[in-house]
Motif scaffolding. Structure first.
Motif, short mmCIF file in Angstrom:
data_model
loop_
_atom_site.label_atom_id
_atom_site.label_comp_id
_atom_site.label_asym_id
_atom_site.label_seq_id
_atom_site.Cartn_x
_atom_site.Cartn_y
_atom_site.Cartn_z
N THR A 28 95.51 17.70 -24.48
CA THR A 28 95.91 16.46 -23.84
C THR A 28 96.91 16.77 -22.75
O THR A 28 97.81 17.60 -22.92
CB THR A 28 96.51 15.45 -24.84
N GLU A 29 96.75 16.10 -21.62
CA GLU A 29 97.61 16.36 -20.47
C GLU A 29 99.03 15.90 -20.75
O GLU A 29 99.27 14.76 -21.13
CB GLU A 29 97.05 15.63 -19.25
N ALA A 30 99.99 16.82 -20.54
CA ALA A 30 101.40 16.51 -20.76
C ALA A 30 102.18 16.46 -19.45
O ALA A 30 103.21 15.81 -19.36
CB ALA A 30 102.03 17.56 -21.68
N PHE A 31 101.69 17.16 -18.42
CA PHE A 31 102.38 17.22 -17.13
C PHE A 31 101.35 17.56 -16.07
O PHE A 31 100.40 18.30 -16.32
CB PHE A 31 103.46 18.30 -17.16
N ARG A 32 101.56 17.00 -14.86
CA ARG A 32 100.66 17.24 -13.74
C ARG A 32 101.49 17.27 -12.47
O ARG A 32 102.38 16.45 -12.28
CB ARG A 32 99.65 16.11 -13.68
N PHE A 33 101.18 18.29 -11.61
CA PHE A 33 101.86 18.36 -10.32
C PHE A 33 100.83 18.66 -9.25
O PHE A 33 100.03 19.58 -9.42
CB PHE A 33 102.93 19.46 -10.31
N VAL A 42 98.78 21.93 -14.23
CA VAL A 42 98.67 20.97 -15.33
C VAL A 42 99.14 21.67 -16.61
O VAL A 42 98.81 22.83 -16.85
CB VAL A 42 97.22 20.47 -15.52
N THR A 43 99.92 20.95 -17.40
CA THR A 43 100.29 21.42 -18.73
C THR A 43 99.50 20.61 -19.75
O THR A 43 99.44 19.39 -19.66
CB THR A 43 101.80 21.22 -19.00
N LEU A 44 98.89 21.33 -20.69
CA LEU A 44 98.14 20.69 -21.76
C LEU A 44 98.83 20.94 -23.09
O LEU A 44 99.33 22.03 -23.34
CB LEU A 44 96.72 21.25 -21.84
N ARG A 45 98.83 19.93 -23.95
CA ARG A 45 99.24 20.09 -25.34
C ARG A 45 97.99 20.36 -26.15
O ARG A 45 97.01 19.62 -26.05
CB ARG A 45 99.93 18.84 -25.86
N LEU A 46 98.03 21.43 -26.93
CA LEU A 46 96.93 21.77 -27.83
C LEU A 46 97.55 21.94 -29.20
O LEU A 46 98.18 22.96 -29.48
CB LEU A 46 96.24 23.06 -27.37
N GLY A 47 97.43 20.92 -30.03
CA GLY A 47 98.09 20.95 -31.34
C GLY A 47 99.59 21.04 -31.14
O GLY A 47 100.19 20.22 -30.44
N GLU A 48 100.22 22.05 -31.71
CA GLU A 48 101.67 22.24 -31.60
C GLU A 48 102.07 23.11 -30.41
O GLU A 48 103.24 23.39 -30.22
CB GLU A 48 102.20 22.88 -32.89
N GLU A 50 101.58 24.45 -26.11
CA GLU A 50 101.32 24.01 -24.75
C GLU A 50 100.80 25.18 -23.93
O GLU A 50 101.15 26.34 -24.18
CB GLU A 50 102.59 23.46 -24.09
N LEU A 51 99.96 24.86 -22.95
CA LEU A 51 99.37 25.84 -22.07
C LEU A 51 99.46 25.30 -20.65
O LEU A 51 99.08 24.16 -20.40
CB LEU A 51 97.91 26.08 -22.45
N GLY A 52 99.95 26.13 -19.74
CA GLY A 52 99.99 25.76 -18.34
C GLY A 52 98.79 26.34 -17.61
O GLY A 52 98.42 27.49 -17.85
N LEU A 53 98.19 25.55 -16.73
CA LEU A 53 97.06 25.98 -15.92
C LEU A 53 97.41 25.74 -14.46
O LEU A 53 97.67 24.61 -14.06
CB LEU A 53 95.80 25.21 -16.29
N GLY A 54 97.43 26.82 -13.68
CA GLY A 54 97.78 26.71 -12.27
C GLY A 54 96.63 27.14 -11.39
O GLY A 54 96.04 28.21 -11.60
N ALA A 55 96.33 26.33 -10.39
CA ALA A 55 95.26 26.65 -9.46
C ALA A 55 95.71 27.76 -8.52
O ALA A 55 96.84 27.77 -8.04
CB ALA A 55 94.88 25.41 -8.65
N ILE A 56 94.83 28.72 -8.27
CA ILE A 56 95.09 29.75 -7.28
C ILE A 56 94.86 29.11 -5.91
O ILE A 56 93.77 28.59 -5.64
CB ILE A 56 94.18 30.97 -7.49
N THR A 57 95.89 29.12 -5.08
CA THR A 57 95.81 28.51 -3.75
C THR A 57 96.22 29.54 -2.70
O THR A 57 96.60 30.67 -3.03
CB THR A 57 96.74 27.29 -3.66
N ASP A 58 96.17 29.13 -1.45
CA ASP A 58 96.61 30.01 -0.36
C ASP A 58 98.12 30.09 -0.24
O ASP A 58 98.65 30.94 0.46
CB ASP A 58 96.01 29.53 0.96
N THR A 59 98.84 29.19 -0.91
CA THR A 59 100.29 29.20 -0.88
C THR A 59 100.81 30.35 -1.73
O THR A 59 100.42 30.47 -2.90
CB THR A 59 100.85 27.86 -1.43
N PRO A 60 101.67 31.21 -1.17
CA PRO A 60 102.19 32.33 -1.98
C PRO A 60 102.98 31.81 -3.18
O PRO A 60 103.74 30.85 -3.07
CB PRO A 60 103.11 33.08 -1.01
#
Length: 126
Positions: A28-33, A42-48, A50-60
């Motif tokens: 479940t989504e806990a944070f989005r930027f 995006v940060t997801l809650r999975l049970g107890e 959390e996992l952060g997922l970051g898109a690879i972009t051209d910004t260093p």
């Protein structure tokens, strides 16, 4: 001393990663930027956990290091699920790569390995 650990994965397709970790594994989504428009993190809650997922972009990135290091097995996520077999079948039906089928281990756990959309190994266990 470490207070808490929060893994963050870089992904070539945030949509595919969200489909895997949110839709198929029940996160479940806990944070989005940013909060408006398409997210880059995006940060997801999975049970107890959390996992952060970051898109690879051209910004260093802030740390200045490449986000896609050498190919090969660099990380493995251990995900505790209620039913390994049912989770594998749900992932298989969605087109996920199943690396090893569910099998009972001598130490008492049932384990299967799958790959996330970026090729990271995910060990499913109960």
């Amino acid at each position: 001393m470490v207070r808490r650990m929060f893994p963050m994965l870089s992904t070539e397709s945030l949509d595919q990663a969200l489909s895997f970790y949110r839709d198929l594994l029940g996160g479940t989504e806990a944070f989005r930027f940013p909060t408006e428009g398409p997210p880059v993190f995006v940060t997801l809650r999975l049970g107890e956990s959390e996992l952060g997922l970051g898109a690879i972009t051209d910004t260093p990135p802030l740390h200045g290091q490449r986000l896609r290091p050498a190919q090969g097995h660099r990380i493995e996520l251990c995900v505790y699920v209620d039913d390994v077999d049912a989770t594998v079948e749900r992932l298989r039906a969605a087109g996920a790569t199943i690396v090893t089928e569910p099998a009972d281990q001598v130490w008492g756990e049932r384990i299967a390995y799958v790959m996330d959309p970026d090729g990271n190994l995910v060990m499913l266990t109960r």
